[in-house]
Design a protein around this motif. Structure first.
Motif, PDB file in Angstrom:
ATOM      1  N   TRP A 119       0.803  -1.212   0.000  1.00 34.81           N
ATOM      2  CA  TRP A 119       0.000   0.000   0.000  1.00 34.81           C
ATOM      3  C   TRP A 119       0.843   1.273   0.000  1.00 34.81           C
ATOM      4  O   TRP A 119       0.326   2.357  -0.249  1.00 34.81           O
ATOM      5  CB  TRP A 119      -0.944   0.015   1.200  1.00 34.81           C
ATOM      6  N   LEU A 120       2.126   1.159   0.299  1.00 39.56           N
ATOM      7  CA  LEU A 120       2.981   2.341   0.379  1.00 39.56           C
ATOM      8  C   LEU A 120       4.065   2.385  -0.694  1.00 39.56           C
ATOM      9  O   LEU A 120       4.717   3.426  -0.838  1.00 39.56           O
ATOM     10  CB  LEU A 120       3.655   2.428   1.756  1.00 39.56           C
ATOM     11  N   HIS A 121       4.269   1.301  -1.438  1.00 37.55           N
ATOM     12  CA  HIS A 121       5.371   1.242  -2.399  1.00 37.55           C
ATOM     13  C   HIS A 121       4.856   0.891  -3.799  1.00 37.55           C
ATOM     14  O   HIS A 121       3.813   0.236  -3.957  1.00 37.55           O
ATOM     15  CB  HIS A 121       6.417   0.205  -1.955  1.00 37.55           C
ATOM     16  N   CYS A 122       5.622   1.339  -4.792  1.00 36.18           N
ATOM     17  CA  CYS A 122       5.280   1.086  -6.194  1.00 36.18           C
ATOM     18  C   CYS A 122       5.523  -0.389  -6.515  1.00 36.18           C
ATOM     19  O   CYS A 122       6.576  -0.951  -6.167  1.00 36.18           O
ATOM     20  CB  CYS A 122       6.119   1.980  -7.106  1.00 36.18           C
ATOM     21  N   ALA A 123       4.568  -1.018  -7.210  1.00 39.25           N
ATOM     22  CA  ALA A 123       4.696  -2.434  -7.555  1.00 39.25           C
ATOM     23  C   ALA A 123       5.713  -2.669  -8.655  1.00 39.25           C
ATOM     24  O   ALA A 123       6.124  -3.806  -8.882  1.00 39.25           O
ATOM     25  CB  ALA A 123       3.334  -2.981  -7.987  1.00 39.25           C
ATOM     26  N   LEU A 124       6.177  -1.608  -9.316  1.00 40.67           N
ATOM     27  CA  LEU A 124       7.128  -1.748 -10.407  1.00 40.67           C
ATOM     28  C   LEU A 124       8.563  -1.538  -9.948  1.00 40.67           C
ATOM     29  O   LEU A 124       9.447  -2.358 -10.235  1.00 40.67           O
ATOM     30  CB  LEU A 124       6.781  -0.762 -11.526  1.00 40.67           C
ATOM     31  N   THR A 125       8.817  -0.470  -9.202  1.00 39.96           N
ATOM     32  CA  THR A 125      10.182  -0.125  -8.785  1.00 39.96           C
ATOM     33  C   THR A 125      10.474  -0.465  -7.333  1.00 39.96           C
ATOM     34  O   THR A 125      11.624  -0.354  -6.897  1.00 39.96           O
ATOM     35  CB  THR A 125      10.424   1.370  -8.997  1.00 39.96           C
ATOM     36  N   GLN A 126       9.461  -0.855  -6.580  1.00 38.94           N
ATOM     37  CA  GLN A 126       9.595  -1.168  -5.147  1.00 38.94           C
ATOM     38  C   GLN A 126      10.014   0.067  -4.333  1.00 38.94           C
ATOM     39  O   GLN A 126      10.463  -0.069  -3.209  1.00 38.94           O
ATOM     40  CB  GLN A 126      10.602  -2.316  -4.922  1.00 38.94           C
ATOM     41  N   GLN A 127       9.857   1.251  -4.931  1.00 41.67           N
ATOM     42  CA  GLN A 127      10.145   2.491  -4.221  1.00 41.67           C
ATOM     43  C   GLN A 127       8.845   3.057  -3.652  1.00 41.67           C
ATOM     44  O   GLN A 127       7.749   2.651  -4.033  1.00 41.67           O
ATOM     45  CB  GLN A 127      10.797   3.511  -5.162  1.00 41.67           C
ATOM     46  N   ARG A 128       9.008   4.004  -2.711  1.00 41.10           N
ATOM     47  CA  ARG A 128       7.824   4.589  -2.093  1.00 41.10           C
ATOM     48  C   ARG A 128       6.985   5.310  -3.155  1.00 41.10           C
ATOM     49  O   ARG A 128       7.519   5.937  -4.071  1.00 41.10           O
ATOM     50  CB  ARG A 128       8.228   5.561  -0.984  1.00 41.10           C
ATOM     51  N   LEU A 129       5.660   5.197  -3.039  1.00 33.89           N
ATOM     52  CA  LEU A 129       4.758   5.779  -4.015  1.00 33.89           C
ATOM     53  C   LEU A 129       4.898   7.301  -4.072  1.00 33.89           C
ATOM     54  O   LEU A 129       4.964   7.964  -3.038  1.00 33.89           O
ATOM     55  CB  LEU A 129       3.307   5.411  -3.682  1.00 33.89           C
ATOM     56  N   GLN A 130       4.958   7.804  -5.295  1.00 34.60           N
ATOM     57  CA  GLN A 130       5.036   9.237  -5.529  1.00 34.60           C
ATOM     58  C   GLN A 130       3.847   9.647  -6.403  1.00 34.60           C
ATOM     59  O   GLN A 130       3.507   8.970  -7.371  1.00 34.60           O
ATOM     60  CB  GLN A 130       6.353   9.599  -6.242  1.00 34.60           C
ATOM     61  N   GLU A 131       3.238  10.757  -6.044  1.00 38.04           N
ATOM     62  CA  GLU A 131       2.113  11.237  -6.835  1.00 38.04           C
ATOM     63  C   GLU A 131       2.596  11.768  -8.181  1.00 38.04           C
ATOM     64  O   GLU A 131       3.694  12.340  -8.258  1.00 38.04           O
ATOM     65  CB  GLU A 131       1.364  12.337  -6.069  1.00 38.04           C
ATOM     66  N   PRO A 132       1.823  11.618  -9.265  1.00 36.28           N
ATOM     67  CA  PRO A 132       0.512  10.967  -9.317  1.00 36.28           C
ATOM     68  C   PRO A 132       0.612   9.449  -9.227  1.00 36.28           C
ATOM     69  O   PRO A 132       1.547   8.852  -9.765  1.00 36.28           O
ATOM     70  CB  PRO A 132      -0.033  11.407 -10.669  1.00 36.28           C
ATOM     71  N   ILE A 133      -0.352   8.864  -8.541  1.00 35.26           N
ATOM     72  CA  ILE A 133      -0.404   7.415  -8.338  1.00 35.26           C
ATOM     73  C   ILE A 133      -1.414   6.819  -9.313  1.00 35.26           C
ATOM     74  O   ILE A 133      -2.500   7.374  -9.516  1.00 35.26           O
ATOM     75  CB  ILE A 133      -0.784   7.087  -6.888  1.00 35.26           C
ATOM     76  N   ALA A 134      -1.025   5.702  -9.911  1.00 35.77           N
ATOM     77  CA  ALA A 134      -1.885   5.041 -10.891  1.00 35.77           C
ATOM     78  C   ALA A 134      -2.081   3.583 -10.498  1.00 35.77           C
ATOM     79  O   ALA A 134      -1.360   3.041  -9.660  1.00 35.77           O
ATOM     80  CB  ALA A 134      -1.277   5.146 -12.293  1.00 35.77           C
ATOM     81  N   MET A 135      -3.064   2.972 -11.116  1.00 37.94           N
ATOM     82  CA  MET A 135      -3.326   1.544 -10.906  1.00 37.94           C
ATOM     83  C   MET A 135      -3.394   0.858 -12.257  1.00 37.94           C
ATOM     84  O   MET A 135      -3.645   1.488 -13.288  1.00 37.94           O
ATOM     85  CB  MET A 135      -4.646   1.345 -10.154  1.00 37.94           C
ATOM     86  N   CYS A 136      -3.164  -0.442 -12.252  1.00 37.84           N
ATOM     87  CA  CYS A 136      -3.298  -1.242 -13.465  1.00 37.84           C
ATOM     88  C   CYS A 136      -4.642  -1.952 -13.439  1.00 37.84           C
ATOM     89  O   CYS A 136      -5.445  -1.775 -12.519  1.00 37.84           O
ATOM     90  CB  CYS A 136      -2.146  -2.244 -13.574  1.00 37.84           C
ATOM     91  N   THR A 137      -4.885  -2.764 -14.456  1.00 32.35           N
ATOM     92  CA  THR A 137      -6.164  -3.473 -14.525  1.00 32.35           C
ATOM     93  C   THR A 137      -6.312  -4.520 -13.432  1.00 32.35           C
ATOM     94  O   THR A 137      -7.419  -4.958 -13.143  1.00 32.35           O
ATOM     95  CB  THR A 137      -6.306  -4.151 -15.895  1.00 32.35           C
ATOM     96  N   MET A 138      -5.195  -4.915 -12.814  1.00 30.86           N
ATOM     97  CA  MET A 138      -5.230  -5.901 -11.732  1.00 30.86           C
ATOM     98  C   MET A 138      -5.367  -5.250 -10.352  1.00 30.86           C
ATOM     99  O   MET A 138      -5.425  -5.952  -9.343  1.00 30.86           O
ATOM    100  CB  MET A 138      -3.962  -6.754 -11.758  1.00 30.86           C
ATOM    101  N   GLY A 139      -5.375  -3.919 -10.289  1.00 31.84           N
ATOM    102  CA  GLY A 139      -5.546  -3.227  -9.026  1.00 31.84           C
ATOM    103  C   GLY A 139      -4.264  -2.960  -8.267  1.00 31.84           C
ATOM    104  O   GLY A 139      -4.317  -2.540  -7.108  1.00 31.84           O
ATOM    105  N   ARG A 140      -3.098  -3.141  -8.903  1.00 30.89           N
ATOM    106  CA  ARG A 140      -1.832  -2.843  -8.239  1.00 30.89           C
ATOM    107  C   ARG A 140      -1.518  -1.358  -8.371  1.00 30.89           C
ATOM    108  O   ARG A 140      -1.887  -0.716  -9.352  1.00 30.89           O
ATOM    109  CB  ARG A 140      -0.708  -3.699  -8.822  1.00 30.89           C
ATOM    110  N   LEU A 141      -0.784  -0.822  -7.385  1.00 34.70           N
ATOM    111  CA  LEU A 141      -0.482   0.604  -7.326  1.00 34.70           C
ATOM    112  C   LEU A 141       0.909   0.881  -7.895  1.00 34.70           C
ATOM    113  O   LEU A 141       1.845   0.123  -7.649  1.00 34.70           O
ATOM    114  CB  LEU A 141      -0.572   1.105  -5.886  1.00 34.70           C
TER     115      LEU A 141
END
Length: 302
Positions: free
Chosen positions: A34-56
Motif C-alpha cells: 500500500w505504500l510502495h510502487c509495484a514496479l520499482t519497489q520504491q515509495r509511491l510518488q504522486e501521481p499514483i496510478a493503478m493497473c487493470t489488476m488493481g496494483r499501485l
C-alpha cells in the motif's frame, strides 16, 4: 554429567528436528503493497496510478519504463501502454504527518489517504476499490452502502460507471481472477462501441446521400416538363417559321423578285415589250446612237 539440579531437557533439545520455513510477516507485506510502487519497489510518488489488476504504481516510473522499452516484471507484464493504467483520484488524510512517514507498521500510524465518504484510512485493513471510468477511490463499504441509491453513478464525481469498472485495489488471488474477467469485458465493450460508431457513421452517410438523390430526382422531374415545354415551344416556332421560310423561297422564285438581282437584265426578259425595253440603256438602239442619253450617266465616257 550435566543436568544436575533436576533440569529436564525437552525433545527438541536432544533430537534434531526439521526446521519450519520462515513465515512472512503479513502486516509488513500489506504495508509494503500500500505504500510502495509495484514496479520499482520504491515509495509511491504522486501521481499514483493503478493497473487493470488493481496494483499501485508511481505513474512517472511507469512512463519511464515504457519510454526506455525495458522488460516489465511478471507482476506488471500486462502493462504495455498508458492505456493499461489509470490515474487515481485520491483523498489526502488530514491526520497524516511527517512523523507517519517513518518506518513502522500502519497499525501504529496514520495512512496517507482516506475514503472521502466515510473517513476510513487506506492502510490495507479495509478493502478499497477504484472506478476505472473516472479513477475515483473509495472504500468498498461505502460503495455497498450507496449502491442501492446510485448503482451506476460515481458518488464523488457523478460520472456513470458499470460493473466491470469496479477494480479492487491490492486484492487477493480470487480478486485477481475477477479483475481479469472484468478486463476482458471492458475490451469487448470497447470493440462493440467502435463497431457501433462505425455503423452509425455509415448510416449517417447513407442518410445524407439519400436526400441528395431525392432532390436530384425531384429536380429532374421538375425539369422534364420545362424541357418538354421548351421543345414544344421550339416545335411551334419551327412550325411558325416554316411557312415564312416557304414564302421567302417562293418569293425568290417570283419573276418580279428576280428583277431585283444584280445580274437581271430587262433586255433579256421575254415578258417585257420592245417599247418597255427601249426605255433602258441596255436596249440596242441606245447603244448604237451617237447623241448622249437623256439621263445623267453617259456610257460613251467609259
Amino acid at each position: 554429567m550435566g543436568c544436575d539440579g533436576g533440569t529436564i531437557p525437552r525433545r527438541d533439545e536432544l533430537v534434531r528436528v526439521k526446521q519450519k520455513p520462515e513465515q512472512k510477516d503479513k502486516d509488513a507485506e500489506r504495508e509494503f503493497r500500500w505504500l510502495h510502487c509495484a514496479l520499482t519497489q520504491q515509495r509511491l510518488q504522486e501521481p499514483i496510478a493503478m493497473c487493470t489488476m488493481g496494483r499501485l504504481y508511481s505513474k512517472q516510473s511507469v512512463i519511464e519504463r515504457l519510454l526506455e522499452k525495458e522488460k516489465m516484471p511478471d507482476s506488471a507484464a500486462h502493462v504495455r501502454s498508458l492505456k493499461d493504467i489509470k490515474t487515481l483520484q485520491l483523498t489526502p488524510n488530514p491526520a497524516f504527518t511527517e512523523e507517519d512517514k517513518t518506518e513502522g507498521l500502519l497499525d501504529t500510524r496514520h495512512a496517507p489517504y482516506i475514503c472521502k465518504l466515510i473517513g476510513l484510512e487506506m492502510s490495507g485493513k479495509f478493502r478499497f476499490v477504484a472506478l476505472w471510468s473516472c479513477g475515483c477511490v473509495l472504500s468498498e463499504r461505502a460503495l455497498k452502502q450507496i449502491k442501492g441509491n446510485q448503482a451506476s453513478t460515481c458518488p464523488l464525481c457523478l460520472q456513470p460507471y458499470s460493473v466491470e469498472d469496479v477494480i479492487v485495489l491490492n486484492g487477493n488471488d480470487d480478486d485477481l481472477e475477477l479483475m481479469k474477467v472484468k478486463c476482458e469485458m471492458r475490451a469487448a465493450k470497447r470493440k462493440s462501441a467502435k463497431k457501433d460508431k462505425k455503423d452509425a457513421k455509415k448510416t449517417e452517410v447513407s442518410v445524407k446521400s439519400e436526400p441528395t438523390n431525392e432532390v436530384a430526382t425531384t429536380l429532374s422531374k421538375e425539369e422534364k416538363p420545362s424541357t418538354s415545354s421548351g421543345a414544344t415551344n421550339g416545335h411551334k416556332l419551327k412550325m411558325v417559321a416554316n411557312p415564312k421560310r416557304l414564302g421567302a423561297v417562293n418569293a425568290m422564285q417570283d419573276p418580279e423578285m428576280k428583277r431585283l438581282k444584280t445580274d437581271f437584265s430587262v433586255a433579256k426578259d421575254p415578258k417585257a415589250s420592245d417599247v418597255y425595253k427601249s426605255l433602258f440603256t441596255t436596249h440596242k438602239t441606245d447603244k448604237e446612237q451617237e447623241r448622249a442619253h437623256w439621263i445623267t450617266y453617259n456610257p460613251f465616257y467609259n
